[in-house]
Design a protein around this motif. Structure first.
Motif, PDB file in Angstrom:
ATOM      1  N   SER A   1       2.391   5.767  -2.904  1.00  0.00           N
ATOM      2  CA  SER A   1       2.504   7.188  -2.481  1.00  0.00           C
ATOM      3  C   SER A   1       4.049   7.308  -2.489  1.00  0.00           C
ATOM      4  O   SER A   1       4.357   8.646  -2.655  1.00  0.00           O
ATOM      5  CB  SER A   1       2.038   7.470  -1.013  1.00  0.00           C
TER       6      SER A   1
ATOM      7  N   ASP B   1       5.749  10.503  -4.049  1.00  0.00           N
ATOM      8  CA  ASP B   1       6.600  11.489  -3.269  1.00  0.00           C
ATOM      9  C   ASP B   1       8.118  11.700  -4.071  1.00  0.00           C
ATOM     10  O   ASP B   1       8.326  12.800  -4.156  1.00  0.00           O
ATOM     11  CB  ASP B   1       6.788  10.764  -2.074  1.00  0.00           C
TER      12      ASP B   1
ATOM     13  N   PHE C   1       2.769   8.657  16.574  1.00  0.00           N
ATOM     14  CA  PHE C   1       1.399   8.449  16.877  1.00  0.00           C
ATOM     15  C   PHE C   1       1.161   6.981  16.394  1.00  0.00           C
ATOM     16  O   PHE C   1       0.422   6.152  17.205  1.00  0.00           O
ATOM     17  CB  PHE C   1       0.537   9.319  15.955  1.00  0.00           C
ATOM     18  N   LEU C   2       1.720   6.298  15.385  1.00  0.00           N
ATOM     19  CA  LEU C   2       1.347   5.013  14.869  1.00  0.00           C
ATOM     20  C   LEU C   2       2.107   3.923  15.983  1.00  0.00           C
ATOM     21  O   LEU C   2       1.379   3.106  16.380  1.00  0.00           O
ATOM     22  CB  LEU C   2       1.928   4.561  13.570  1.00  0.00           C
TER      23      LEU C   2
ATOM     24  N   PRO D   1       1.040  -1.152   0.030  1.00  0.00           N
ATOM     25  CA  PRO D   1      -0.045  -0.170   0.045  1.00  0.00           C
ATOM     26  C   PRO D   1       0.828   1.227  -0.075  1.00  0.00           C
ATOM     27  O   PRO D   1       0.235   2.163  -0.441  1.00  0.00           O
ATOM     28  CB  PRO D   1      -0.798  -0.090   1.349  1.00  0.00           C
ATOM     29  N   ALA D   2       2.045   1.342   0.296  1.00  0.00           N
ATOM     30  CA  ALA D   2       2.850   2.381   0.623  1.00  0.00           C
ATOM     31  C   ALA D   2       3.444   2.568  -0.808  1.00  0.00           C
ATOM     32  O   ALA D   2       4.023   3.927  -1.156  1.00  0.00           O
ATOM     33  CB  ALA D   2       4.131   2.154   1.621  1.00  0.00           C
TER      34      ALA D   2
ATOM     35  N   VAL E   1       3.437  11.191  12.716  1.00  0.00           N
ATOM     36  CA  VAL E   1       2.681  10.132  12.442  1.00  0.00           C
ATOM     37  C   VAL E   1       3.437   8.760  12.691  1.00  0.00           C
ATOM     38  O   VAL E   1       2.641   8.179  13.447  1.00  0.00           O
ATOM     39  CB  VAL E   1       2.675  10.107  10.649  1.00  0.00           C
ATOM     40  N   ARG E   2       4.452   8.817  12.624  1.00  0.00           N
ATOM     41  CA  ARG E   2       5.295   7.513  13.287  1.00  0.00           C
ATOM     42  C   ARG E   2       5.214   7.300  14.694  1.00  0.00           C
ATOM     43  O   ARG E   2       4.863   6.196  15.065  1.00  0.00           O
ATOM     44  CB  ARG E   2       6.717   7.583  12.909  1.00  0.00           C
TER      45      ARG E   2
ATOM     46  N   LEU F   1      -2.869   7.133   7.632  1.00  0.00           N
ATOM     47  CA  LEU F   1      -1.597   7.410   8.058  1.00  0.00           C
ATOM     48  C   LEU F   1      -0.590   6.322   7.622  1.00  0.00           C
ATOM     49  O   LEU F   1       0.744   6.522   7.650  1.00  0.00           O
ATOM     50  CB  LEU F   1      -1.468   7.477   9.740  1.00  0.00           C
ATOM     51  N   THR F   2      -1.045   4.942   7.623  1.00  0.00           N
ATOM     52  CA  THR F   2      -0.165   3.925   7.494  1.00  0.00           C
ATOM     53  C   THR F   2       0.508   4.147   5.959  1.00  0.00           C
ATOM     54  O   THR F   2       1.441   3.375   5.591  1.00  0.00           O
ATOM     55  CB  THR F   2      -0.672   2.466   7.710  1.00  0.00           C
ATOM     56  N   GLU F   3      -0.147   4.796   5.172  1.00  0.00           N
ATOM     57  CA  GLU F   3       0.208   4.819   3.530  1.00  0.00           C
ATOM     58  C   GLU F   3       1.787   5.576   3.642  1.00  0.00           C
ATOM     59  O   GLU F   3       2.229   5.306   2.807  1.00  0.00           O
ATOM     60  CB  GLU F   3      -0.658   5.691   2.930  1.00  0.00           C
ATOM     61  N   ARG F   4       2.102   6.159   4.766  1.00  0.00           N
ATOM     62  CA  ARG F   4       3.283   6.944   4.756  1.00  0.00           C
ATOM     63  C   ARG F   4       4.375   6.372   5.595  1.00  0.00           C
ATOM     64  O   ARG F   4       5.737   6.847   5.371  1.00  0.00           O
ATOM     65  CB  ARG F   4       2.977   8.165   5.553  1.00  0.00           C
ATOM     66  N   VAL F   5       4.261   5.021   5.900  1.00  0.00           N
ATOM     67  CA  VAL F   5       5.355   4.511   6.868  1.00  0.00           C
ATOM     68  C   VAL F   5       5.478   3.177   6.102  1.00  0.00           C
ATOM     69  O   VAL F   5       4.860   2.678   5.567  1.00  0.00           O
ATOM     70  CB  VAL F   5       4.955   4.373   8.274  1.00  0.00           C
TER      71      VAL F   5
END
Lengths: 316, 450
Positions: free
Chosen positions: A24, A28, A53-54, A20-21, A50-51, B110-114
């Motif tokens: 993007s 980027d 938070f996750l 999924p990454a 974000v990191r 949010l997980t799309e970015r990590v």
């Protein structure tokens, strides 16, 4: 050939690392070059936030399970005296005593065996009967075929609660109320609509040439079913089997009503301990963990089929 | 089964039009009948027959002998326990699906970015594998009231005690020999007044000498201190007895940290804390004032939140449901997100939209169909919630947490013995999912016609 009834393929599915990454990331990398330094910095810090938070969310999500696991490896005195988080500062508290006590109780081992006795037939029957009906709906001609299939689809969302009272009465009349057979039958009945729906849609996508070739070789309906349909239907059958297995293994409601003290599965045996919760943690924690081990093993071993099975059957 | 029907209906993986296919075997009706027979018989006896039986049974009274028409359906609103269940199920349907979908959306975006998104998704999705019973036990443990057992209260108490001072001697009280009398609100005030040069004696009882927190040393009698008022706070009791009541005897424990106040006309003029040997010194202003031990000395320790009490039990159980199902929402939404055209997002960014605007104005609208599917799926699921409530809500507050599926079981099997009411609840549950059933059938027929 795809599992048409399973919404999750490829992207977004655990077990496909990073897929999924990727889109993007690609975007980027090819991003607009005129981005200012300030916006780059802002993006960097936002990414960091974000990191963090996750990570916090992930910790929050595993903590309850870790608590159960830690509690299951402490003895009753420690459980009563302090919280499970103490095992991290005092690893010497860890003991398998609760497990050996629990597995030494005949009522628990019997219940575990009953869980197997209920789950295996309920899964096999649903897969076999569902596959036969699915094949008939996909590849056989008979009068009113579409109407019959519509009827099956209509039954997909029927809540199991509606059958508790009628089947309790019916099974009582038949003398199977309280037996393993009664619990199995209930699960088969309510497992079939989903099984037929899933397998019919999958079987229907099997290329017709394969079936015709087998037919030219002189295969009858039964041989065609056994040698062509079942092997080719493997992925869908696996998803269905895993879903149905977990559904029955994890069930408490049906067994709570339809089993008696001799036929009750582990979930029901544990339920009776929850009345006095604080005093029974040394039984409940390892018991719950034992009941979780198989589903978790299935989850980690068959992530793809697991996710598609659970996703497709979620409404049940 | 809206989820796969709705998603499978998309152009990505169409359900093949069954109506146009022909059997490769020719028409042999009895073979088809043989293949279908087991399924038809079982479905008829185990699913279709119960629906009809329930409709009929719901029109009769508790023991099935008297016809009551729609009376059982009226009881849904007039019977207290059942009406609580109706209200709670409404709360569940209104709150839980939205909460879970929101969490799933946030996690998916949010997980799309990590890079480690797969690991994160595994962690969040894991609870889907376990039974509601196991999840119930897990969360019963989380919500245990004792902060030494339940992690939720351990955190709450930890945070609370960091910001608010807690008392050390909740059970202590002045001995009956002293002239300190309860003065309301948990405080104690002397009847006489303090005077400089005469050490005040504050004998307390109510704690076992070997259970004094912090294990302090022995108390010493305070020396008179010039203009100020000195005194001693101690535990006027020692193990094995002996010693004079109201006097500081050897071996009696000091009670350090007790706060004393000098009060004149209801106003605090001075205050002090007992030291390690139990002594304290008040300034000269305390001369002639009354001695008071404020209630903060004796306040019961903060024990956290009563998660499973009557008022919080439903939100607490909804929390555990969110823990189980957020992974489901996340995975479905992430799959939807993977199908979103990246160029649209990038175009919005180039146009100067910030990340929040992109999310709010582009991503969410594009995901709307998936979000609706997730919401409806969860609503159907939540209507039938049973195990979590049954396990997590302790007996005393289970009535407050009651939901329809639980009330059905309680009314019909759990001592209520009212299968008429139980059947009516079952029919209501069926009617609630009926719209989804109709949508499923419509969708199927539309696909056939294509």
């Amino acid at each position: 050939m795809t599992t048409s009834s399973v919404p999750l393929k490829g992207p977004g599915e655990p077990g496909e690392p990073g897929s999924p990454a990727q889109p993007s990331a690609a975007v980027d990398a090819a991003g607009p070059p005129e981005r200012s330094l300030a916006s780059k910095l802002a993006g960097f810090f936002a990414g960091g936030a974000v990191r963090v938070f996750l990570v916090v969310v992930a910790l929050l999500w595993v903590t309850p399970t870790v608590g159960l696991l830690a509690s299951s490896f402490r003895d009753p005195t420690d459980i009563a005296a302090s919280g499970w988080w103490e095992v991290f500062s005092k690893p010497s508290q860890l003991t398998t005593e609760s497990y050996s006590t629990l597995l030494g109780k005949e009522e628990i081992t019997d219940a575990l065996w009953n869980t197997v006795l209920i789950t295996v037939p309920a899964t096999v029957l649903v897969v076999v009967i569902g596959a036969m009906a699915g094949y008939a709906f996909a590849w056989m001609d008979f009068k009113g075929r579409d109407w019959w299939f519509v009827a099956v689809v209509a039954l997909l969302v029927v809540p199991i609660q509606i059958a508790l009272i009628p089947l309790a009465d019916l099974f009582g009349d038949l003398g199977i109320f309280g037996s393993v057979l009664g619990v199995v039958l209930f699960h088969v009945g309510f497992g079939l609509p989903f099984a037929i729906f899933l397998l019919r849609n999958f079987f229907a996508e099997i290329p017709r040439e394969l079936l015709e070739a087998a037919r030219l070789d002189g295969a009858g309906e039964t041989r065609l079913f056994a040698t062509v349909i079942l092997p080719l239907g493997g992925p869908a059958i696996a998803s269905l089997g895993i879903f149905q297995f977990l559904w029955v293994w994890n069930d408490m409601l049906v067994a709570l009503i339809f089993s008696d003290s001799g036929s009750r599965p582990l979930t029901v045996a544990l339920t009776e301990q929850t009345r006095q919760f604080s005093g029974n943690i040394e039984t409940l924690a390892p018991g719950a963990f034992i009941s979780m081990v198989i589903p978790l093993a299935v989850f980690f071993a068959f992530q793809r089929q697991f996710v598609s099975g659970v996703m497709a059957g979620a409404v049940k | 089964m809206s989820s796969q029907l709705a998603t499978a209906g998309g152009p990505a993986n169409p359900v093949p039009p069954a109506g146009k296919r022909k059997s490769v075997m020719g028409t042999r009706p009895w073979v088809a009948a043989l293949f279908l027979l087991p399924a038809i018989v079982l479905l008829g006896a185990l699913v279709v027959y119960p629906i009809g039986y329930s409709v009929w049974r719901s029109l009769y009274d508790a023991d099935g002998s008297g016809f009551v028409g729609l009376g059982n359906y009226g009881d849904l609103f007039s019977d207290d326990a059942t009406f609580t269940a109706v209200k709670n199920t409404a709360i569940w349907v209104a709150v839980a699906p939205a909460l879970v979908t929101g969490l799933g959306l946030v996690f998916a975006v949010l997980t799309e970015r990590v890079r480690w998104s797969t690991a994160f998704k595994l962690v969040i999705f894991m609870p889907m594998a376990i039974s509601m019973l196991a999840a119930g036990i897990i969360f019963r443990l989380v919500y245990e009231a004792d902060p030494d057992q339940g992690v939720a209260n351990a955190v709450v108490v930890g945070v609370h005690d960091t910001f608010a001072e807690s008392s050390v001697y909740p059970k202590a009280r002045p001995s009956t020999e002293s002239d300190l009398k309860a003065s309301g609100g948990g405080a104690f005030t002397s009847t006489g007044t303090l005077s400089a040069g005469t050490p005040a004696l504050v004998p307390l009882v109510g704690i076992a000498p070997n259970k004094v927190p912090g294990d302090p040393g022995d108390a010493t009698s305070a020396e008179p201190s010039g203009d100020g008022v000195s005194g001693t706070v101690w535990l006027d009791f020692k193990l094995g007895g002996g010693g004079e009541k109201g006097a500081v005897d050897a071996g009696e424990k000091a009670l350090p940290g007790i706060k004393v106040e000098a009060v004149k006309d209801g106003k605090v003029v001075a205050s002090a804390k007992a030291g390690d040997d139990g002594t304290f010194t008040l300034p000269a202003a305390a001369d002639g004032a009354q001695l008071r031990l404020p209630e903060s000395n004796f306040a019961a320790p903060y024990n956290g939140v009563d998660w499973l009490g009557p008022s919080l039990v439903t939100p607490a159980i909804i929390g555990s449901y969110a823990w189980m199902w957020a992974g489901f929402a996340m995975v479905l939404i992430a799959a939807g997100l993977a199908g979103v055209d990246r160029n649209l997002l990038e175009a919005a960014r180039v146009d100067g939209a910030n990340e929040w605007q992109v999310f709010r104005r582009v991503t969410v609208p594009l995901l709307a169909p998936v979000l609706v599917v997730v919401l409806i799926t969860l609503m159907i699921n939540v209507m039938k919630i049973f195990d979590l409530v049954f396990i997590i809500a302790p007996q005393p507050s289970q009535d407050e947490a009651n939901v329809l599926a639980l009330q059905l079981v309680n009314a019909s099997f759990g001592g209520g013995n009212n299968q008429g009411l139980g059947s009516a609840i079952g029919i209501v549950l069926l009617l609630l999912v009926m719209p989804v059933m109709i949508v499923n059938i419509r969708r199927l027929r539309k696909e056939r016609r294509r």
